[in-house]
Design a protein around this motif. Structure first.
Motif, PDB file in Angstrom:
ATOM      1  N   ARG A  26      31.646  30.227  31.306  1.00  0.00           N
ATOM      2  CA  ARG A  26      32.285  29.022  31.842  1.00  0.00           C
ATOM      3  C   ARG A  26      33.234  29.367  32.990  1.00  0.00           C
ATOM      4  NH1 ARG A  26      35.086  26.288  27.324  1.00  0.00           N
ATOM      5  NH2 ARG A  26      32.989  26.409  26.491  1.00  0.00           N
ATOM      6  N   ILE A  27      34.013  30.421  32.809  1.00  0.00           N
ATOM      7  CA  ILE A  27      34.953  30.828  33.862  1.00  0.00           C
ATOM      8  C   ILE A  27      34.190  31.330  35.086  1.00  0.00           C
ATOM      9  CG2 ILE A  27      36.707  32.553  34.468  1.00  0.00           C
ATOM     10  CD1 ILE A  27      37.810  32.140  31.593  1.00  0.00           C
ATOM     11  N   LYS A  28      33.095  32.067  34.862  1.00  0.00           N
ATOM     12  CA  LYS A  28      32.286  32.518  36.004  1.00  0.00           C
ATOM     13  C   LYS A  28      31.725  31.334  36.777  1.00  0.00           C
ATOM     14  CE  LYS A  28      30.625  37.106  34.827  1.00  0.00           C
ATOM     15  NZ  LYS A  28      29.457  37.934  34.543  1.00  0.00           N
ATOM     16  N   GLN A  29      31.264  30.308  36.068  1.00  0.00           N
ATOM     17  CA  GLN A  29      30.693  29.135  36.735  1.00  0.00           C
ATOM     18  C   GLN A  29      31.750  28.344  37.489  1.00  0.00           C
ATOM     19  OE1 GLN A  29      28.738  26.948  33.616  1.00  0.00           O
ATOM     20  NE2 GLN A  29      27.004  28.365  33.534  1.00  0.00           N
ATOM     21  N   LYS A  30      32.915  28.153  36.880  1.00  0.00           N
ATOM     22  CA  LYS A  30      33.950  27.326  37.494  1.00  0.00           C
ATOM     23  C   LYS A  30      34.725  28.039  38.588  1.00  0.00           C
ATOM     24  CE  LYS A  30      34.839  24.080  33.803  1.00  0.00           C
ATOM     25  NZ  LYS A  30      35.842  23.483  32.939  1.00  0.00           N
ATOM     26  N   ARG A  31      34.978  29.327  38.401  1.00  0.00           N
ATOM     27  CA  ARG A  31      35.849  30.051  39.334  1.00  0.00           C
ATOM     28  C   ARG A  31      35.146  31.169  40.096  1.00  0.00           C
ATOM     29  NH1 ARG A  31      41.219  30.677  35.616  1.00  0.00           N
ATOM     30  NH2 ARG A  31      41.435  28.464  35.177  1.00  0.00           N
ATOM     31  N   ASN A  32      33.910  31.425  39.734  1.00  0.00           N
ATOM     32  CA  ASN A  32      33.137  32.496  40.368  1.00  0.00           C
ATOM     33  C   ASN A  32      33.866  33.844  40.286  1.00  0.00           C
ATOM     34  OD1 ASN A  32      30.886  33.542  41.614  1.00  0.00           O
ATOM     35  ND2 ASN A  32      31.741  33.284  43.661  1.00  0.00           N
ATOM     36  N   GLN A  33      34.441  34.096  39.118  1.00  0.00           N
ATOM     37  CA  GLN A  33      35.109  35.382  38.901  1.00  0.00           C
ATOM     38  C   GLN A  33      34.964  35.771  37.440  1.00  0.00           C
ATOM     39  OE1 GLN A  33      39.047  34.241  40.146  1.00  0.00           O
ATOM     40  NE2 GLN A  33      39.754  34.035  38.058  1.00  0.00           N
ATOM     41  N   ASP A  34      35.127  37.046  37.175  1.00  0.00           N
ATOM     42  CA  ASP A  34      35.055  37.532  35.809  1.00  0.00           C
ATOM     43  C   ASP A  34      36.451  37.479  35.200  1.00  0.00           C
ATOM     44  OD1 ASP A  34      33.932  38.476  33.484  1.00  0.00           O
ATOM     45  OD2 ASP A  34      33.083  40.272  34.374  1.00  0.00           O
ATOM     46  N   ILE A  35      36.514  37.603  33.906  1.00  0.00           N
ATOM     47  CA  ILE A  35      37.791  37.572  33.206  1.00  0.00           C
ATOM     48  C   ILE A  35      38.215  38.985  32.837  1.00  0.00           C
ATOM     49  CG2 ILE A  35      37.384  35.295  32.229  1.00  0.00           C
ATOM     50  CD1 ILE A  35      36.724  36.684  29.552  1.00  0.00           C
ATOM     51  N   PHE A  36      39.445  39.111  32.466  1.00  0.00           N
ATOM     52  CA  PHE A  36      39.847  40.264  31.687  1.00  0.00           C
ATOM     53  C   PHE A  36      40.690  39.734  30.548  1.00  0.00           C
ATOM     54  CE2 PHE A  36      43.578  40.327  34.493  1.00  0.00           C
ATOM     55  CZ  PHE A  36      44.607  40.703  33.643  1.00  0.00           C
ATOM     56  N   ILE A  37      40.625  40.423  29.433  1.00  0.00           N
ATOM     57  CA  ILE A  37      41.317  39.922  28.260  1.00  0.00           C
ATOM     58  C   ILE A  37      42.557  40.753  27.957  1.00  0.00           C
ATOM     59  CG2 ILE A  37      39.218  38.930  27.287  1.00  0.00           C
ATOM     60  CD1 ILE A  37      39.237  41.235  25.211  1.00  0.00           C
ATOM     61  N   CYS A  38      43.522  40.089  27.364  1.00  0.00           N
ATOM     62  CA  CYS A  38      44.757  40.714  26.911  1.00  0.00           C
ATOM     63  C   CYS A  38      44.856  40.489  25.411  1.00  0.00           C
ATOM     64  CB  CYS A  38      45.969  40.072  27.579  1.00  0.00           C
ATOM     65  SG  CYS A  38      45.959  40.153  29.354  1.00  0.00           S
ATOM     66  N   HIS A  39      45.288  41.502  24.702  1.00  0.00           N
ATOM     67  CA  HIS A  39      45.450  41.388  23.254  1.00  0.00           C
ATOM     68  C   HIS A  39      46.455  42.423  22.788  1.00  0.00           C
ATOM     69  CE1 HIS A  39      42.895  44.963  22.840  1.00  0.00           C
ATOM     70  NE2 HIS A  39      42.120  44.402  23.762  1.00  0.00           N
ATOM     71  N   LYS A  40      46.860  42.313  21.519  1.00  0.00           N
ATOM     72  CA  LYS A  40      47.814  43.264  20.957  1.00  0.00           C
ATOM     73  C   LYS A  40      47.119  44.508  20.424  1.00  0.00           C
ATOM     74  CE  LYS A  40      49.975  41.136  17.723  1.00  0.00           C
ATOM     75  NZ  LYS A  40      49.170  40.018  17.300  1.00  0.00           N
ATOM     76  N   GLY A  41      45.814  44.541  20.460  1.00  0.00           N
ATOM     77  CA  GLY A  41      45.102  45.672  19.878  1.00  0.00           C
ATOM     78  C   GLY A  41      44.980  45.458  18.389  1.00  0.00           C
ATOM     79  N   GLY A  42      45.099  46.461  17.672  1.00  0.00           N
ATOM     80  CA  GLY A  42      44.980  46.323  16.224  1.00  0.00           C
ATOM     81  C   GLY A  42      43.762  47.057  15.716  1.00  0.00           C
TER      82      GLY A  42
END
Length: 125
Positions: A26-42
């Motif tokens: 969805r983000i690629k279609q709307k913004r023409n860019q890839d994502i990166f994710i943030c998390h606390k790990g675990g």
């Protein structure tokens, strides 16, 4: 950046992989860019599975370890309010920290997607 958080006892890998695939598309279609994710790990649960998803898909990720033993949600406060503010949040179940994260993100005007853990659904849900 997309913040991913959730229950430490989450075990359904397919739901996380399928959900993050859809969000990424969805983000690629709307913004023409890839994502990166943030998390606390675990070492267990939703965030560990999300990290596996990122590695399997070649998606960049950043791990933000809590530095406050009494308030682990503060690492997300930094992500929500710093100059690299997140564009959205995906929560896979969870209580406490995940719930607070969702509330703070919504108060900031971010999109929050909540995914229920099918293993915890009861007849009342």
């Amino acid at each position: 950046p997309l913040i991913v958080s959730g229950a430490t006892d989450w075990t359904d890998i397919d739901i996380i992989f399928n959900t993050l695939d859809k969000v990424r598309d969805r983000i690629k279609q709307k913004r023409n860019q890839d994502i990166f994710i943030c998390h606390k790990g675990g070492k267990h649960g939703a965030e560990m599975i999300a990290a596996r998803w990122a590695r399997a898909r070649g998606v960049a990720q950043a791990r933000f370890d809590p530095r406050w033993s009494a308030a682990p949600f503060k690492c997300y406060d930094e992500r929500l309010y710093d100059m690299f503010a997140s564009t959205g949040v995906v929560l896979f179940g969870g209580k406490g920290v995940a719930r607070i994260l969702g509330q703070k993100a919504e108060a900031k005007g971010l999109t929050v997607m909540r995914v229920a853990d099918p293993a915890k659904k009861t007849a009342d849900n």
